[in-house]
Enzyme design. Structure first.
Site, PDB file in Angstrom:
ATOM      1  N   LEU B  43       0.828  -1.209   0.000  1.00 36.51           N
ATOM      2  CA  LEU B  43       0.000   0.000   0.000  1.00 36.51           C
ATOM      3  C   LEU B  43       0.857   1.251   0.000  1.00 36.51           C
ATOM      4  CD1 LEU B  43      -2.959  -0.802   2.387  1.00 36.51           C
ATOM      5  CD2 LEU B  43      -2.913  -0.761  -0.090  1.00 36.51           C
ATOM      6  N   ALA B  44       1.860   1.289   0.878  1.00 37.26           N
ATOM      7  CA  ALA B  44       2.670   2.497   1.002  1.00 37.26           C
ATOM      8  C   ALA B  44       3.530   2.715  -0.243  1.00 37.26           C
ATOM      9  CB  ALA B  44       3.539   2.430   2.249  1.00 37.26           C
ATOM     10  N   GLY B  45       4.091   1.665  -0.774  1.00 35.15           N
ATOM     11  CA  GLY B  45       5.004   1.785  -1.912  1.00 35.15           C
ATOM     12  C   GLY B  45       4.276   2.040  -3.224  1.00 35.15           C
ATOM     13  N   HIS B 266      -1.271 -10.471  18.064  1.00 33.97           N
ATOM     14  CA  HIS B 266      -2.699 -10.550  17.813  1.00 33.97           C
ATOM     15  C   HIS B 266      -3.261 -11.770  18.547  1.00 33.97           C
ATOM     16  CE1 HIS B 266      -6.492 -10.686  15.707  1.00 33.97           C
ATOM     17  NE2 HIS B 266      -6.221  -9.539  15.149  1.00 33.97           N
ATOM     18  N   SER B 284     -10.101 -13.197  12.204  1.00 34.70           N
ATOM     19  CA  SER B 284     -10.508 -11.820  12.506  1.00 34.70           C
ATOM     20  C   SER B 284     -10.882 -11.649  13.969  1.00 34.70           C
ATOM     21  CB  SER B 284     -11.687 -11.428  11.626  1.00 34.70           C
ATOM     22  OG  SER B 284     -12.211 -10.214  12.098  1.00 34.70           O
ATOM     23  N   ARG B 337      -6.269  -6.072  22.400  1.00 37.91           N
ATOM     24  CA  ARG B 337      -5.442  -7.157  21.878  1.00 37.91           C
ATOM     25  C   ARG B 337      -4.357  -7.606  22.867  1.00 37.91           C
ATOM     26  NH1 ARG B 337      -4.452  -5.334  15.542  1.00 37.91           N
ATOM     27  NH2 ARG B 337      -6.534  -5.898  14.845  1.00 37.91           N
ATOM     28  N   HIS B 408       1.995 -10.040  14.788  1.00 39.18           N
ATOM     29  CA  HIS B 408       1.121  -9.589  13.717  1.00 39.18           C
ATOM     30  C   HIS B 408       1.636  -8.334  13.019  1.00 39.18           C
ATOM     31  CE1 HIS B 408      -2.513  -8.854  11.577  1.00 39.18           C
ATOM     32  NE2 HIS B 408      -2.796  -7.760  12.238  1.00 39.18           N
ATOM     33  N   GLU B 432       4.485   0.515   7.166  1.00 36.92           N
ATOM     34  CA  GLU B 432       4.939  -0.223   8.349  1.00 36.92           C
ATOM     35  C   GLU B 432       6.448  -0.113   8.527  1.00 36.92           C
ATOM     36  OE1 GLU B 432       3.705  -4.342   8.452  1.00 36.92           O
ATOM     37  OE2 GLU B 432       4.539  -4.678  10.442  1.00 36.92           O
ATOM     38  N   ARG B 442      -0.870  -0.650  17.770  1.00 37.63           N
ATOM     39  CA  ARG B 442      -1.660  -0.156  16.646  1.00 37.63           C
ATOM     40  C   ARG B 442      -3.108  -0.609  16.780  1.00 37.63           C
ATOM     41  NH1 ARG B 442      -3.579  -2.283  12.269  1.00 37.63           N
ATOM     42  NH2 ARG B 442      -2.349  -4.189  12.330  1.00 37.63           N
TER      43      ARG B 442
END
Lengths: 261, 644, 252
Positions: B43-45, B266, B284, B337, B408, B432, B442
């Site tokens: 996503l970031a890249g 997680h 989930s 969590r 996680h 990240e 987070r």
């Protein structure tokens, strides 16, 4: 050490694995034995066992692509016992578990076979043809920053859901591998119908389908003959309906677009 | 070096707008004269590469995958937060900011987090415009759901595949720029070093994993979007290839590494089933809404259960310990969590764990199934139950699920300032890979938000500021620094190939993971950490004398790739221990057993530890130097969490 | 014209030609079948010969005939073109083990083989009936009716052909192939044209199955009927001419 069932018996298996040193060398099936395979292992963990054995013996481990190991990245791509991703329906290789096999089984493992997917090494193939098809038009041309509010265009839930179902394609190539014609139409159609269904995709609707199909043909994939193996083997259940939509979009675009090329 | 966060002055809500006005701009005609390298296409890249190319920069993007679409962002399930307030339930930019700061246990930088909350609304618009099929209501508008750590519904989602849909959106934008020729995409290319010229990042060295060719790439700026380092634990929910190598090589070239000990565990993952286990799968968190967590009341009963002498059904209601409900009557099974994870570990440490390994607790749906129906439960969790059954072979409608915590996400990462620039000029870190926005913990549905915020809406502005101050002349790829870096990479490959030892890279990786999990996992203490440090040093020594890599460097050699990554993890692991040892407090994902309340809750020490620990590399086998960025909280009041 | 040729030679374009010609040929099958049902009429071929005379001389039919030739021509040509392309797409190395029977129907994978059998049949069939009817070599009907006296007696050609065992065998085999070909081809044609809809596609599928069975069974019934139940004049054999057969035959 089985987690779910302490009584699950470990298995011994014979593996017939395609070995090929590189892109331009020929390959062959090589037989290996793996022992004490837990039924709770995933298929790739079983291959990990084989590779660790090979490495300890000083042999070259079997190269194969994999990453997330939870069925979503689309990296893993093995043709197992004559089936894309093996015998279980709706499952990628990484999510296939050894409990689907029995002690003493012989398992044949091959790479995807398609002219457009040349073998890199052993079981790893080059699927960049898929990327080039997306590059030909599998997008909505919006630059970052200019987007209107997300709720500006209401989209009927039913349409949105259908677009989502098409959009879930993981790009693994199982459709091409399973197809008698090595056709990539299920892959292409999934993207074309996602964007044809959504209003955001309508602006470039015609050029998109024309360009993506042209690129698909250029890559050397076969033509669909409606056999249905692709959809049957698709790990995420992309429907054949998408191919009909692709055909329809193509026909409509060719008949009505102003593109004379 | 004095760390300067470069947070703009002024009121919180105006900082970003003011900063955007103050940054220098590159003339549109000059943009094509600048080359930018983006490493990683998650996503970031992907979002950064696409957005920078749209602006006119020449982008070179790199991934070690066969396609940019395979990055591990794809596996994110839950959703993405945005302060849209579409639900009219009182959400606002400030509330999202506040929740994120508080959820991060007050160890994040205010200005960054506020900006994140601000641009979150643009992300949704951008993604919708790209054709991302978010979930919708019958009226055709976008749907939201609620998520842990927030009292408003602000999470946008696409069934359980939000990460996939967002990544494919960013990938499509990237693909478009590749087609335009503004991005040159390098698949199957792993970054193995950063090239510095005169103290400034000027390029990278990559290895083409198919041909083995080592290549130099020059640019005016380098963006690392290479993800987290959770795989230092060997077993995690990260993809198999996720690694720290790119960030670590940058670290060794001068980029500080911040808060490496902040790792998120997680609570609801499918437990390890055997030594062969290669990765862990997340279930989930939403399952805890309806499932009840329990273990047998006595160790003896748990033992008999593990041996298969008795079955779950043989354990009477009175003999079951619903430990979360017992200890936290107010929040019950819905504690955060870290609390849920720690308590599960506690039960297993007591010997009351279930499953053949004893490293699992039950998540039981019997009550909800009885109260409603199996169909109703299937409506809600059908796909999760099916996935569980696929992996374990057990039917969760009949038997309680077995779950156990797993690594996680890593909140730590390369230190960056407000501009997302590391301590190396010209080197940026996004997603990240950096440490910036999540503090010590987070919140759910915030990772996707941060990755896209950085890539779409922050980097395009801030990198321009840097480039505007860099002359637009081509970077000299023949500079000796390139040859030197390349030679270093090649020498390292040769070294790994020539050790010809007896143990496989995976063997070492598993041993490292075991140490990290035992001593630097859910709960840490000084003694254990010191022990682990010695163990890791020993293991690292062994690695460099006994690792076995076969084949050559001039071919697809996955063992070689693995070995290089494990070598870096072995160094990172030690730094994580140092960081955990330094932080004499408990906060978020970092729980030091010495620092807890009488009730066993994390005890923060804001007076002494409200800082970012930014570690500076000092040379091989030298202790790293700690630099502190003091965190200043002007807009939130620091409070202790309580879930009783 | 380049966009047209490009469209029609693209993978989807070729498929669209296959679908259009295939569905067109299906309509031909219906017409052909209805006409041929005259063979079952118990009148020494009077009706059938009248029909075949009409088909052979009517200018509209003769014009449409060219369409039919083109339909067959393109269907066959595109089949070869697609098969070549698709074989090449797999690449030089195929699978050692391929269990496509577990993911698809045999018929769907073997349209080429089925089509080839039908093509062989078509050549024999055309030579035997069409060629002789059109370019001579058939006896005249004769008889008292001045209108039909000079018509070709195609009926007798049919009757005599259908008393040759291998000829009957070829016909029946070809009709079985046709049945399977249509089993896949009918619904496939609609899919290729993009006519897939959650409501109608299941209907199209079953109509296709029914079409395949009825058409191929009806065509196959013709050689079998003459071979098994009639003498060399096309009259029902006395021994077999049971009341039931009479009923069936006179029903047409």
């Amino acid at each position: 050490m089985a987690g779910s069932n302490p009584n699950a018996k470990p298995m011994n298996l014979t593996l017939n694995v395609w070995r090929q040193a590189g892109r331009h060398t020929s390959g062959k099936i090589v037989e290996y034995q793996v022992k004490d395979i837990s039924p709770d292992m995933s298929f790739l963990e079983m291959l990990d066992v084989l590779n660790e054995d090979l490495l300890r013996k000083g042999d070259d481990p079997v190269a194969f692509d994999h990453d997330c190991r939870e069925g979503i990245c689309g990296s893993c791509d093995l043709f197992i016992n004559g089936r894309s991703h093996g015998p279980e329906k709706g499952t990628t290789t990484c999510q296939l578990h050894m409990r689907k096999f029995s002690d003493g089984d012989t398992i044949t493992i091959e790479p995807w076979r398609a002219n457009a997917f040349p073998v890199n090494k052993d079981l790893s193939v080059d699927r960049s043809a898929f990327d080039r098809i997306i590059q030909a038009g599998g997008y909505v041309s919006v630059n970052t920053g200019g987007a209107p509010d997300g709720n500006e265009i209401p989209i009927p839930k039913e349409i949105s859901d259908r677009a989502f179902e098409a959009a879930t394609c993981i790009g693994c190539g199982a459709c091409v591998a399973a197809c008698k014609n090595a056709s990539a139409m299920l892959f292409v159609s999934a993207k074309v119908s996602q964007l044809a269904l959504l209003p955001q995709g309508h602006v470039e609707r015609k050029t998109r389908v024309e360009n993506m199909v042209a690129q698909m043909d250029k890559e050397g994939f076969g033509a669909c003959t409606n056999i249905g193996s692709c959809a049957a083997e698709c790990p995420v259940g992309i429907s054949l309906e998408n191919i009909a939509i692709l055909n329809r979009e193509f026909l409509a675009a060719k008949a009505t677009s102003n593109n004379l090329a | 070096m004095q760390l300067d966060s470069k947070s703009p002055e002024g009121p919180l809500a105006e900082k970003w707008d003011k900063h955007k006005f103050n940054v220098k701009l590159v003339n549109p005609a000059n943009k094509r004269k600048y080359d930018v390298i983006v490493v990683g296409t998650g996503l970031a890249g992907a979002s950064a590469a696409a957005s920078l190319a749209e602006l006119g920069y020449n982008v070179k993007a790199f991934t070690y995958h066969d396609s940019p679409r395979r990055a591990h962002s794809i596996a994110a399930q839950g959703g993405i937060n945005a302060a849209k307030n579409y639900q009219n339930d009182g959400d606002s930019v400030f509330r999202l900011f506040y929740d994120t700061i508080k959820g991060g246990d007050y160890r994040a930088r205010e200005a960054n987090v506020y900006r994140l909350a601000q641009v979150s609304v643009n992300i949704i618009d951008q993604c919708v415009a790209q054709g991302v099929p978010f979930a919708r209501e019958y009226g055709g508008l976008l749907a939201n759901r609620s998520f842990g750590g927030a009292q408003v519904s602000r999470t946008f989602y696409a069934r359980g595949q939000t990460g996939q849909q967002l990544l494919l959106g960013a990938y499509s934008a990237l693909s478009r720029q590749i087609a335009y020729g503004k991005v040159k995409m390098y698949n199957r290319s792993e970054m193995l070093d950063l090239v510095m010229i005169d103290g400034v990042a000027r390029g990278i060295v990559t290895r083409n994993v198919i041909t083995g060719e080592v290549e130099n790439h020059a640019a005016h700026a380098v963006v690392l979007a290479t993800g987290g380092y959770g795989n230092v634990f060997y077993l995690s929910t990260n993809a198999k290839q996720c690694n720290v190598t790119a960030a670590w090589r940058a670290h060794k070239k001068g980029a500080y590494f911040a808060n490496p000990c902040f790792t998120q565990i997680h609570p609801t993952c499918i437990p390890v089933s055997g030594d062969y286990q290669s990765k862990l799968t997340l279930m989930s968190e939403s399952l805890r809404n309806d499932g009840r967590v329990w273990v047998p009341k006595t160790v003896e009963m748990a033992q008999r259960l593990r041996k298969g002498e008795i079955k779950v059904a043989d354990i009477k209601e009175d003999d079951r310990d619903y430990f979360l409900e017992r200890k936290y009557p107010a929040f019950g099974n819905l504690v955060p969590r870290d609390v849920a994870s720690r308590n599960a570990k506690l039960m297993c440490d007591e010997g009351r764990g279930v499953g053949s390994t004893g490293l699992a607790v039950y998540l039981d749906f019997a009550e909800i199934i009885q109260r409603t129906s199996a169909e109703a439960v299937s409506q809600k969790y059908g796909n999760l139950f099916a996935m569980y059954e696929k992996i374990t072979g057990e039917n969760p409608y009949e038997l309680p699920m077995r779950i156990y915590p797993a690594v996680h996400y890593t909140m730590g990462g390369l230190w960056v300032d407000y501009n997302l620039q590391t301590t190396v000029p010209g080197l940026y870190a996004t997603g990240e890979c950096n440490f910036s926005d999540h503090g010590a913990n987070r919140l759910g549905a915030s990772a996707l938000m941060q990755g896209l915020a950085d890539g779409y809406f922050v980097i395009p502005y801030t990198i321009g500021d840097y480039l505007a101050q860099t002359p637009p002349k081509p970077v000299d790829a023949n500079h000796p620094a390139f040859a030197e870096a390349k030679a270093g990479v090649q020498a390292r490959t040769e070294t790994l190939l020539n050790i010809k030892g007896t143990r496989t890279p995976d063997d070492f990786h598993k041993a490292l993971g075991h140490i990290m999990w035992e001593y630097c996992g859910m709960a840490r203490n000084a003694e254990g950490l010191r022990h682990a440090k010695a163990e890791i040093q020993k293991l690292r020594k062994e690695f460099w004398s006994d690792v076995r890599v076969v084949g050559t460097g001039e071919e697809l050699n996955q063992t070689l790739e693995k070995a290089g990554r494990v070598a870096d993890f072995l160094e990172l692991g030690e730094l994580m221990i140092d960081d955990a040892l330094d932080r004499n407090e408990s906060c978020g994902g970092h729980f030091r057993e010495e620092y807890q309340t009488p009730e066993g809750e994390a005890l923060r020490d804001d007076e002494h530890y409200a800082y970012v620990a930014a570690w500076e590399y000092q040379g091989d086998n030298q202790p790293e130097k700690l630099n502190k960025e003091e965190l200043v909280f002007e807009n939130v009041k620091l409070t202790q969490r309580s879930y009783k | 014209m380049s966009w047209i040729t490009k469209t029609l030679t693209s993978s989807i374009g070729r498929k669209i030609i296959m679908a259009l010609t295939g569905l067109f040929l299906c309509t031909f099958l219906v017409v052909h079948l209805i006409g041929n049902l005259q063979l079952f009429k118990h009148d020494q071929g009077a009706a059938f010969n009248t029909y075949s005379h009409f088909m052979g001389t009517n200018p509209i039919i003769r014009t449409i005939e060219w369409g039919l030739v083109l339909g067959f021509g393109f269907h066959i040509f595109e089949a070869f073109a697609l098969t070549r392309r698709n074989k090449a797409a797999r690449g030089a190395t195929g699978y050692v083990s391929n269990h496509s029977e577990q993911n698809s129907e045999w018929t769907s994978r073997n349209m080429g083989i089925l089509g080839s059998i039908i093509l062989i049949f078509l050549i024999v069939h055309l030579y035997n009936f069409f060629w002789r009817a059109r370019f001579g070599g058939l006896d005249k009907m004769g008889g008292d009716n001045p209108e039909t006296r000079d018509y070709d007696n195609l009926y007798m050609a049919v009757v005599s052909s259908f008393h040759i065992w291998w000829y009957v065998l070829l016909y029946v085999a070809a009709q079985i192939s046709l049945g399977y070909h249509l089993w896949h081809g009918f619904r496939s044609g609609f899919q290729t044209l993009g006519l897939n809809h959650r409501k109608y596609t299941p209907v199209i599928k079953y109509v296709g199955y029914a079409f395949a069975v009825v058409v191929s069974a009806a065509f196959a019934a013709m050689p079998l009927y003459f071979f098994l139940f009639t003498n060399d004049q096309g009259d029902l054999k006395a021994a077999i001419a049971s009341p039931i057969m009479h009923a069936v035959a006179s029903a047409f």
